[in-house]
Design an enzyme around this catalytic site. Structure first.
Site, PDB file in Angstrom:
ATOM      1  N   LYS A 280       0.842  -1.209   0.000  1.00  0.00           N
ATOM      2  CA  LYS A 280       0.000   0.000   0.000  1.00  0.00           C
ATOM      3  C   LYS A 280       0.875   1.256   0.000  1.00  0.00           C
ATOM      4  O   LYS A 280       1.724   1.436   0.865  1.00  0.00           O
ATOM      5  CB  LYS A 280      -0.887  -0.004   1.251  1.00  0.00           C
ATOM      6  CG  LYS A 280      -1.644   1.312   1.502  1.00  0.00           C
ATOM      7  CD  LYS A 280      -2.523   1.262   2.766  1.00  0.00           C
ATOM      8  CE  LYS A 280      -3.156   2.605   3.080  1.00  0.00           C
ATOM      9  NZ  LYS A 280      -3.986   2.603   4.314  1.00  0.00           N
ATOM     10  N   ASP A 285      -2.964  10.295   3.485  1.00  0.00           N
ATOM     11  CA  ASP A 285      -4.326   9.827   3.759  1.00  0.00           C
ATOM     12  C   ASP A 285      -5.034  10.811   4.688  1.00  0.00           C
ATOM     13  O   ASP A 285      -4.852  10.786   5.902  1.00  0.00           O
ATOM     14  CB  ASP A 285      -4.266   8.430   4.407  1.00  0.00           C
ATOM     15  CG  ASP A 285      -5.660   7.880   4.718  1.00  0.00           C
ATOM     16  OD1 ASP A 285      -6.653   8.460   4.215  1.00  0.00           O
ATOM     17  OD2 ASP A 285      -5.747   6.867   5.447  1.00  0.00           O
ATOM     18  N   LYS A 292     -10.272  12.653   8.563  1.00  0.00           N
ATOM     19  CA  LYS A 292      -9.673  12.343   9.860  1.00  0.00           C
ATOM     20  C   LYS A 292      -9.611  13.599  10.730  1.00  0.00           C
ATOM     21  O   LYS A 292      -9.569  14.710  10.201  1.00  0.00           O
ATOM     22  CB  LYS A 292      -8.235  11.847   9.663  1.00  0.00           C
ATOM     23  CG  LYS A 292      -8.111  10.470   9.044  1.00  0.00           C
ATOM     24  CD  LYS A 292      -6.643  10.089   8.880  1.00  0.00           C
ATOM     25  CE  LYS A 292      -6.481   8.730   8.241  1.00  0.00           C
ATOM     26  NZ  LYS A 292      -6.996   7.617   9.061  1.00  0.00           N
ATOM     27  N   ASP A 362     -12.343   6.633   4.433  1.00  0.00           N
ATOM     28  CA  ASP A 362     -11.054   6.474   5.117  1.00  0.00           C
ATOM     29  C   ASP A 362     -10.569   5.021   5.077  1.00  0.00           C
ATOM     30  O   ASP A 362      -9.434   4.730   5.426  1.00  0.00           O
ATOM     31  CB  ASP A 362     -11.187   6.968   6.565  1.00  0.00           C
ATOM     32  CG  ASP A 362      -9.837   7.267   7.199  1.00  0.00           C
ATOM     33  OD1 ASP A 362      -8.825   7.267   6.461  1.00  0.00           O
ATOM     34  OD2 ASP A 362      -9.802   7.502   8.421  1.00  0.00           O
ATOM     35  N   GLU A 364      -9.526   3.338   2.652  1.00  0.00           N
ATOM     36  CA  GLU A 364      -9.103   3.414   1.251  1.00  0.00           C
ATOM     37  C   GLU A 364      -8.028   2.405   0.891  1.00  0.00           C
ATOM     38  O   GLU A 364      -7.921   1.986  -0.256  1.00  0.00           O
ATOM     39  CB  GLU A 364      -8.616   4.838   0.936  1.00  0.00           C
ATOM     40  CG  GLU A 364      -7.151   5.143   1.287  1.00  0.00           C
ATOM     41  CD  GLU A 364      -6.831   5.061   2.774  1.00  0.00           C
ATOM     42  OE1 GLU A 364      -7.768   5.182   3.598  1.00  0.00           O
ATOM     43  OE2 GLU A 364      -5.652   4.867   3.117  1.00  0.00           O
ATOM     44  N   ARG A 366      -7.589  -0.749   1.631  1.00  0.00           N
ATOM     45  CA  ARG A 366      -8.086  -2.049   1.161  1.00  0.00           C
ATOM     46  C   ARG A 366      -8.615  -1.960  -0.260  1.00  0.00           C
ATOM     47  O   ARG A 366      -8.595  -2.928  -1.005  1.00  0.00           O
ATOM     48  CB  ARG A 366      -9.149  -2.554   2.147  1.00  0.00           C
ATOM     49  CG  ARG A 366     -10.343  -1.669   2.267  1.00  0.00           C
ATOM     50  CD  ARG A 366     -11.179  -1.975   3.505  1.00  0.00           C
ATOM     51  NE  ARG A 366     -10.572  -1.476   4.733  1.00  0.00           N
ATOM     52  CZ  ARG A 366     -11.098  -1.611   5.937  1.00  0.00           C
ATOM     53  NH1 ARG A 366     -12.242  -2.253   6.089  1.00  0.00           N
ATOM     54  NH2 ARG A 366     -10.488  -1.125   7.004  1.00  0.00           N
TER      55      ARG A 366
HETATM   56  N1  BES Z   1      -4.055   4.595   7.019  1.00  0.00           N
HETATM   57  C1  BES Z   1      -5.132   4.307   7.900  1.00  0.00           C
HETATM   58  C2  BES Z   1      -4.737   3.354   9.022  1.00  0.00           C
HETATM   59  C3  BES Z   1      -3.823   3.878  10.065  1.00  0.00           C
HETATM   60  C4  BES Z   1      -4.343   4.490  11.189  1.00  0.00           C
HETATM   61  C5  BES Z   1      -2.474   3.700   9.983  1.00  0.00           C
HETATM   62  C6  BES Z   1      -3.523   4.935  12.183  1.00  0.00           C
HETATM   63  C7  BES Z   1      -1.649   4.145  10.955  1.00  0.00           C
HETATM   64  C8  BES Z   1      -2.172   4.760  12.073  1.00  0.00           C
HETATM   65  C9  BES Z   1      -6.271   3.655   7.132  1.00  0.00           C
HETATM   66  O1  BES Z   1      -6.425   4.066   5.820  1.00  0.00           O
HETATM   67  C10 BES Z   1      -7.535   4.009   7.867  1.00  0.00           C
HETATM   68  O2  BES Z   1      -7.841   5.154   7.907  1.00  0.00           O
HETATM   69  N2  BES Z   1      -8.197   3.012   8.421  1.00  0.00           N
HETATM   70  C11 BES Z   1      -9.387   3.228   9.168  1.00  0.00           C
HETATM   71  C12 BES Z   1     -10.380   2.166   8.765  1.00  0.00           C
HETATM   72  C13 BES Z   1     -11.769   2.421   9.248  1.00  0.00           C
HETATM   73  C14 BES Z   1     -12.347   3.657   8.580  1.00  0.00           C
HETATM   74  C15 BES Z   1     -12.632   1.213   8.927  1.00  0.00           C
HETATM   75  C16 BES Z   1      -9.050   3.139  10.653  1.00  0.00           C
HETATM   76  O3  BES Z   1      -8.167   2.375  11.013  1.00  0.00           O
HETATM   77  O4  BES Z   1      -9.639   3.893  11.416  1.00  0.00           O
HETATM   78 ZN    ZN Z   2      -4.731   4.754   4.887  1.00  0.00          ZN
HETATM   79 MN    MN Z   3      -7.608   5.826   5.694  1.00  0.00          MN
END
Ligand code: BES
Ligand code: ZN
Ligand code: MN
Length: 515
Positions: A280, A285, A292, A362, A364, A366
């Site tokens: 990835k 992001d 966020k 968010d 994204e 996957r």
């Molecule tokens: N890039 C983030 C995951 C992440 C969060 C990495 C904190 C490092 C530190 C990912 O794209 C994301 O935002 N995931 C969400 C998924 C949720 C919306 C189902 C998450 O983990 O909150």
């Molecule tokens: Zn992400």
């Molecule tokens: Mn994200």
């Protein structure tokens, strides 16, 4: 903006010499918590004995004590706690190497020599020391134009006694390759998001592998459209920085490595395995329309560490080879909110034909990985590993110590886990049974992209990815908690860790054992 130099490779050497004759700015003497210290001139031996008797130096890992060294050719000695000799491991040796290198740099010293005696003189520990010393050359402040805190690490010697195995020089060289590959990943990961857009990441990949046995192909937006990668394009459409898909290919050199799967046999030859590494690379992001919170959002520049790990792994494969074909697929986008951004409620159709109802923009990573996993299979990958800073939930579950590991079949997942152990990445398996599947049920499409609950968030993400792996062996590493160090340690500065790089190298190089 010109790209910055995040590390220079120190000159790494294996030196066979008596400690007193070693020329360096500092000689590092690992001091075990029990047992004998390496043979040293009398005054130094006495000084160490006195410190130990006075409990000023216990030999606990990464404890440090500086001395002037009148009896040595080098001006100073760093006594470095090494723990008990019996518990010496590649992990401890690597950390000792990094601690030694960083400690020298913090005192303005660019030439360091580490005495490797006793357990540290074993081949795998010498390799790990060299790895660690190389990791110490990384600087996190490459964008500072003044007041840089650490000196450059110019040379690192590993000093062994006469009669040491002749293979140790190769071990030092291999450690350097592994350490540099990790630094390559860390350097890309550390670039700010205004500098490192998807297009720039792709250019870096092209530069990195020019003139090497690794070939690079870059799919631009038109090519991605052509391949109907609707999941990746959906994420990308909110940003002015267009997406890319970077495809790396390494073919084993038949003369150098014996091709796995091509060995002679009475039966029809098994199809040769093709390892597919999918990383990835979200260069930033924001969360998109499901934006966020502001706190720590700057961290989301490291949402491309999975892709960086794949680049780092290929950097090593280009130099030391592997016995199987390896494909790298790095989907790269920026996830932004804008008038053209995708939204919750949208339904996207990926290249595999699966449809996805967007419930949270968010989630994204996957989506872009779904198209990338599918593409890696189209390119012939039989064994897949994807690496991603995928979920905060994984960081909550495992903290900053272990990365989450998923996969099927179990034998493949376990092969990845063992490669991690050898490479120094701690991977911990999480469950993934059919009962979790209902988390992703959609009323209107094949799946939703984000479950309606935070519970089991790392698992529902993994379940999503599995739908794109088809019948290939597949494993998934969630490095959200481990790709970045928040707290500095003697052996790891704050910043990108390069997690998973050496796992991937180990996995590729040990293809004979899993294929
Ligand atoms: N890039 C983030 C995951 C992440 C969060 C990495 C904190 C490092 C530190 C990912 O794209 C994301 O935002 N995931 C969400 C998924 C949720 C919306 C189902 C998450 O983990 O909150
Ligand atoms: Zn992400
Ligand atoms: Mn994200």
């Amino acid at each position: 903006m010109p790209s910055r130099e995040f590390y220079t490779m120190p000159t790494l050497r294996l030196v066979v010499a008596a400690p007193a004759d070693v020329q360096a700015d500092v000689v590092v003497v690992p001091v075990p918590s029990e047992g004998t210290v390496p043979a040293l001139p009398d005054g130094l031996t006495a000084a160490i004995g006195a410190l130990r008797d006075g409990k000023e130096l216990k030999g606990e890992p990464f404890e440090m004590h500086w001395l002037r060294a009148d009896e040595l050719a080098s001006p100073r000695v760093l006594l470095l706690g090494a723990g008990s000799g019996a518990s010496m491991s590649t992990d401890v040796a690597r950390r000792l190497g990094t601690t030694a290198g960083l400690a020298a740099r913090s005192r303005g010293q660019g030439h360091v020599a580490v005495l490797a005696s006793g357990a540290l003189q074993a081949e795998e520990h010498v390799r790990a020391l060299a790895e660690g010393l190389t990791l110490a050359a990384f600087h996190v402040d490459a964008y500072k134009t003044k007041d840089r805190k650490l000196a450059d690490l110019q040379s690192a010697a590993i000093v062994v006694s006469e009669g040491a195995a002749s293979t140790l020089a190769d071990a030092v060289a291999l450690g350097g390759v592994l350490g540099e590959a990790t630094n390559v990943a860390r350097a890309v990961a550390h670039e700010p998001p205004n500098v490192l857009t998807p297009a720039v990441l792709a250019e870096r990949a092209v530069e990195l592998f020019a003139g090497t046995p690794v070939s690079v192909e870059v799919l631009d937006e038109a090519a991605l459209r052509d391949k109907q990668m609707g999941l990746l394009l959906g994420v990308a459409q909110g940003s002015v920085n267009a997406p890319r898909m970077i495809v790396l290919t390494y073919e084993p050199d038949a003369n150098r490595e014996s091709g796995v799967g091509s060995r002679e046999s009475q039966d029809a030859p098994a199809a040769a395995p093709v390892l597919g590494l999918v990383g990835k690379a979200v260069t930033f992001d924001t969360g998109g329309i499901s934006i966020k919170p502001a706190d720590n959002m700057d961290r989301m520049k490291y949402d491309m560490c999975g892709g960086a790990a794949v680049l780092g792994a290929f950097h090593a494969l280009a130099r030391v080879g592997a016995p199987c074909k390896v494909i790298g697929v790095i989907p790269s986008v920026e996830n932004m909110p804008s008038g053209t951004a995708f939204r919750p409620g949208d339904v996207l159709t990926g290249a595999s034909g699966l449809t996805v109802e967007i419930t949270n923009t968010d989630a994204e990573g996957r989506l872009i990985l779904g198209d990338a996993l599918w593409y890696a299979r189209q390119l012939g990958a039989t064994h897949l590993v994807d690496i991603a800073t995928l979920t905060g939930a994984c960081a909550v579950a495992l903290g900053r110590v272990a990365s989450g590991l998923f996969g099927t079949p179990d034998t493949w997942r376990d092969a990845v886990r063992e490669a991690g152990t050898r490479g120094g990445d701690f991977l911990w398996p999480l469950p993934m049974t059919d009962d979790y599947k209902e988390l992703l049920k959609s009323d209107i499409a094949d799946m939703v992209n984000a479950a309606g609950t935070r519970y089991g968030g790392a698992i529902s993400a993994a379940i999503f990815l599995k739908a794109f792996a088809g019948d290939a062996a597949w494993a998934h590493l969630d490095i959200a908690g481990t790709a970045w160090a928040d707290e500095p340690k003697p052996y790891q500065p704050k910043g990108p860790t390069g997690v998973a790089v050496r796992t991937l190298i180990e996995l590729a190089r040990s293809a004979g054992s899993w294929a």
